[in-house]
Design a protein around this motif. Sequence first.
Motif, PDB file in Angstrom:
ATOM      1  N   MET A  34      -3.621  31.563 -42.083  1.00  0.00           N
ATOM      2  CA  MET A  34      -2.998  30.853 -43.204  1.00  0.00           C
ATOM      3  C   MET A  34      -2.422  31.838 -44.224  1.00  0.00           C
ATOM      4  O   MET A  34      -1.347  31.618 -44.782  1.00  0.00           O
ATOM      5  CB  MET A  34      -4.014  29.929 -43.876  1.00  0.00           C
ATOM      6  CG  MET A  34      -4.421  28.723 -43.032  1.00  0.00           C
ATOM      7  SD  MET A  34      -3.017  27.717 -42.501  1.00  0.00           S
ATOM      8  CE  MET A  34      -2.397  27.127 -44.073  1.00  0.00           C
ATOM      9  N   LEU A  35      -3.148  32.943 -44.453  1.00  0.00           N
ATOM     10  CA  LEU A  35      -2.638  33.976 -45.361  1.00  0.00           C
ATOM     11  C   LEU A  35      -1.387  34.635 -44.785  1.00  0.00           C
ATOM     12  O   LEU A  35      -0.443  34.945 -45.517  1.00  0.00           O
ATOM     13  CB  LEU A  35      -3.724  35.018 -45.631  1.00  0.00           C
ATOM     14  CG  LEU A  35      -4.847  34.583 -46.570  1.00  0.00           C
ATOM     15  CD1 LEU A  35      -5.970  35.616 -46.583  1.00  0.00           C
ATOM     16  CD2 LEU A  35      -4.313  34.385 -47.997  1.00  0.00           C
ATOM     17  N   GLN A  36      -1.392  34.853 -43.466  1.00  0.00           N
ATOM     18  CA  GLN A  36      -0.201  35.402 -42.826  1.00  0.00           C
ATOM     19  C   GLN A  36       0.978  34.453 -43.003  1.00  0.00           C
ATOM     20  O   GLN A  36       2.116  34.893 -43.229  1.00  0.00           O
ATOM     21  CB  GLN A  36      -0.466  35.619 -41.332  1.00  0.00           C
ATOM     22  CG  GLN A  36      -1.347  36.814 -41.029  1.00  0.00           C
ATOM     23  CD  GLN A  36      -1.583  37.001 -39.543  1.00  0.00           C
ATOM     24  OE1 GLN A  36      -1.419  36.067 -38.758  1.00  0.00           O
ATOM     25  NE2 GLN A  36      -1.974  38.186 -39.150  1.00  0.00           N
ATOM     26  N   LEU A  37       0.703  33.155 -42.899  1.00  0.00           N
ATOM     27  CA  LEU A  37       1.755  32.153 -43.049  1.00  0.00           C
ATOM     28  C   LEU A  37       2.292  32.112 -44.484  1.00  0.00           C
ATOM     29  O   LEU A  37       3.503  32.138 -44.716  1.00  0.00           O
ATOM     30  CB  LEU A  37       1.207  30.776 -42.644  1.00  0.00           C
ATOM     31  CG  LEU A  37       2.148  29.585 -42.778  1.00  0.00           C
ATOM     32  CD1 LEU A  37       3.356  29.759 -41.870  1.00  0.00           C
ATOM     33  CD2 LEU A  37       1.408  28.292 -42.454  1.00  0.00           C
ATOM     34  N   LEU A  38       1.370  32.072 -45.447  1.00  0.00           N
ATOM     35  CA  LEU A  38       1.770  31.950 -46.849  1.00  0.00           C
ATOM     36  C   LEU A  38       2.434  33.220 -47.382  1.00  0.00           C
ATOM     37  O   LEU A  38       3.374  33.162 -48.182  1.00  0.00           O
ATOM     38  CB  LEU A  38       0.549  31.602 -47.711  1.00  0.00           C
ATOM     39  CG  LEU A  38      -0.086  30.226 -47.445  1.00  0.00           C
ATOM     40  CD1 LEU A  38      -1.385  30.080 -48.217  1.00  0.00           C
ATOM     41  CD2 LEU A  38       0.883  29.106 -47.818  1.00  0.00           C
ATOM     42  N   LEU A  77       3.218  37.605 -43.613  1.00  0.00           N
ATOM     43  CA  LEU A  77       2.774  38.870 -43.029  1.00  0.00           C
ATOM     44  C   LEU A  77       2.322  38.589 -41.594  1.00  0.00           C
ATOM     45  O   LEU A  77       1.187  38.190 -41.356  1.00  0.00           O
ATOM     46  CB  LEU A  77       1.623  39.478 -43.843  1.00  0.00           C
ATOM     47  CG  LEU A  77       1.967  39.864 -45.279  1.00  0.00           C
ATOM     48  CD1 LEU A  77       0.714  40.264 -46.034  1.00  0.00           C
ATOM     49  CD2 LEU A  77       2.973  41.017 -45.291  1.00  0.00           C
ATOM     50  N   GLY A  78       3.219  38.766 -40.655  1.00  0.00           N
ATOM     51  CA  GLY A  78       2.902  38.409 -39.285  1.00  0.00           C
ATOM     52  C   GLY A  78       3.270  36.956 -39.023  1.00  0.00           C
ATOM     53  O   GLY A  78       3.954  36.308 -39.806  1.00  0.00           O
ATOM     54  N   THR A  79       2.804  36.440 -37.890  1.00  0.00           N
ATOM     55  CA  THR A  79       3.124  35.069 -37.508  1.00  0.00           C
ATOM     56  C   THR A  79       1.849  34.244 -37.331  1.00  0.00           C
ATOM     57  O   THR A  79       0.818  34.769 -36.911  1.00  0.00           O
ATOM     58  CB  THR A  79       3.911  35.028 -36.180  1.00  0.00           C
ATOM     59  OG1 THR A  79       3.158  35.702 -35.169  1.00  0.00           O
ATOM     60  CG2 THR A  79       5.258  35.692 -36.331  1.00  0.00           C
ATOM     61  N   PHE A  80       1.963  32.974 -37.656  1.00  0.00           N
ATOM     62  CA  PHE A  80       0.858  32.041 -37.445  1.00  0.00           C
ATOM     63  C   PHE A  80       0.825  31.667 -35.965  1.00  0.00           C
ATOM     64  O   PHE A  80       1.794  31.130 -35.431  1.00  0.00           O
ATOM     65  CB  PHE A  80       1.073  30.795 -38.307  1.00  0.00           C
ATOM     66  CG  PHE A  80      -0.008  29.765 -38.158  1.00  0.00           C
ATOM     67  CD1 PHE A  80      -1.118  29.791 -38.987  1.00  0.00           C
ATOM     68  CD2 PHE A  80       0.087  28.775 -37.188  1.00  0.00           C
ATOM     69  CE1 PHE A  80      -2.122  28.846 -38.851  1.00  0.00           C
ATOM     70  CE2 PHE A  80      -0.912  27.823 -37.042  1.00  0.00           C
ATOM     71  CZ  PHE A  80      -2.020  27.855 -37.880  1.00  0.00           C
ATOM     72  N   GLN A  81      -0.315  31.951 -35.289  1.00  0.00           N
ATOM     73  CA  GLN A  81      -0.416  31.686 -33.857  1.00  0.00           C
ATOM     74  C   GLN A  81      -1.749  31.021 -33.527  1.00  0.00           C
ATOM     75  O   GLN A  81      -2.819  31.513 -33.910  1.00  0.00           O
ATOM     76  CB  GLN A  81      -0.272  32.977 -33.055  1.00  0.00           C
ATOM     77  CG  GLN A  81       1.102  33.615 -33.160  1.00  0.00           C
ATOM     78  CD  GLN A  81       1.255  34.843 -32.298  1.00  0.00           C
ATOM     79  OE1 GLN A  81       0.270  35.502 -31.947  1.00  0.00           O
ATOM     80  NE2 GLN A  81       2.478  35.166 -31.943  1.00  0.00           N
ATOM     81  N   LEU A 137      10.554  36.929 -41.436  1.00  0.00           N
ATOM     82  CA  LEU A 137      11.434  35.913 -42.007  1.00  0.00           C
ATOM     83  C   LEU A 137      10.930  34.511 -41.692  1.00  0.00           C
ATOM     84  O   LEU A 137      11.018  33.606 -42.511  1.00  0.00           O
ATOM     85  CB  LEU A 137      12.865  36.092 -41.470  1.00  0.00           C
ATOM     86  CG  LEU A 137      13.598  37.358 -41.922  1.00  0.00           C
ATOM     87  CD1 LEU A 137      14.964  37.448 -41.256  1.00  0.00           C
ATOM     88  CD2 LEU A 137      13.757  37.365 -43.445  1.00  0.00           C
ATOM     89  N   ASN A 138      10.367  34.338 -40.489  1.00  0.00           N
ATOM     90  CA  ASN A 138       9.876  33.025 -40.075  1.00  0.00           C
ATOM     91  C   ASN A 138       8.495  33.160 -39.442  1.00  0.00           C
ATOM     92  O   ASN A 138       8.392  33.408 -38.238  1.00  0.00           O
ATOM     93  CB  ASN A 138      10.855  32.369 -39.096  1.00  0.00           C
ATOM     94  CG  ASN A 138      10.415  30.957 -38.708  1.00  0.00           C
ATOM     95  OD1 ASN A 138       9.518  30.383 -39.328  1.00  0.00           O
ATOM     96  ND2 ASN A 138      11.038  30.405 -37.690  1.00  0.00           N
TER      97      ASN A 138
END
Length: 203
Positions: A164-168, A171-175, A92-93
Motif C-alpha cells: 500500500m505504501l508502494q502504491l501511495l 515506489l515500485g508496483t503493487f503486486q 509512473l503507474n
Amino acid sequence: MNGIVSLLGKILTNILTALYEPFGFSLLLSFLAMFFYLYAYEPEEAGKGWKSAIVTWYQKFKGSVFFRKLFFLAFVISMILFKTLLNRNLWLNPLSDVMGGWGIWETVNGEQKLTTECIENVIMMVPFSAVVMRTFGEKIGNSWKKILWYSGKIAFIFSISIEMLQLLMRLGTFQLSDIFYNTVGGVLGGLMYCAVMKVRKRL
C-alpha cells in the motif's frame, strides 16, 4: 543442471547484494529507533545529554535480552524497508502489473527470461517472521499452530502495508503475487522458529 546452477547463483547474488547495500544504514536506523524506544518506555535518563543517553543505551543493550531482540527486529525491518521502499525509483503507474509474477520465468519482448523475484520474496520474509516470533514468543505461546497462524498473519499484514505504501508513494508496483509469496515466507519463518525451539528443548 546449468539452469539450476544459474538460478541458485542469481538468488545468492541478489541476496548478498540486498544484505550488503543497506547494512550500515539499517544498523544506524536500528540504533536510532531504540533511542526512541528508551525515550518512550524509560524516559528517566532523557534530557541529560548525549553521553548519558548513549551510556543508558549501552547498559540496556548489555543487560536486557528483550532490548537486544527488539534491536535485531528493528534491524531486520529496516533491511526489508530498504529493499522494498527506501531504495526504489518512482513509478509512473504503480498499478501497471497488479497480478505480478508467479513463476521463475517471465516473457520479455517475446523471450523467456529467468526471474527469481518470487523466490526472493519468500526468502525475505523468513527471517522477519522468525525474529518476530523470537521477540514475542512468550506472549504467543508454544503451540505450533498458533505460531504458524501468527507468523503468517503478521507477514500478511506487513506485506500489505508495504504494498500500500508502494502504491501511495509510487515506489515500485503493487503486486498480489508479492503479498502471497511474502505470506508464504512468513509461515516458513514461523516453521523455522518452531523447529529451532524444538531442537533447543531437546538439547
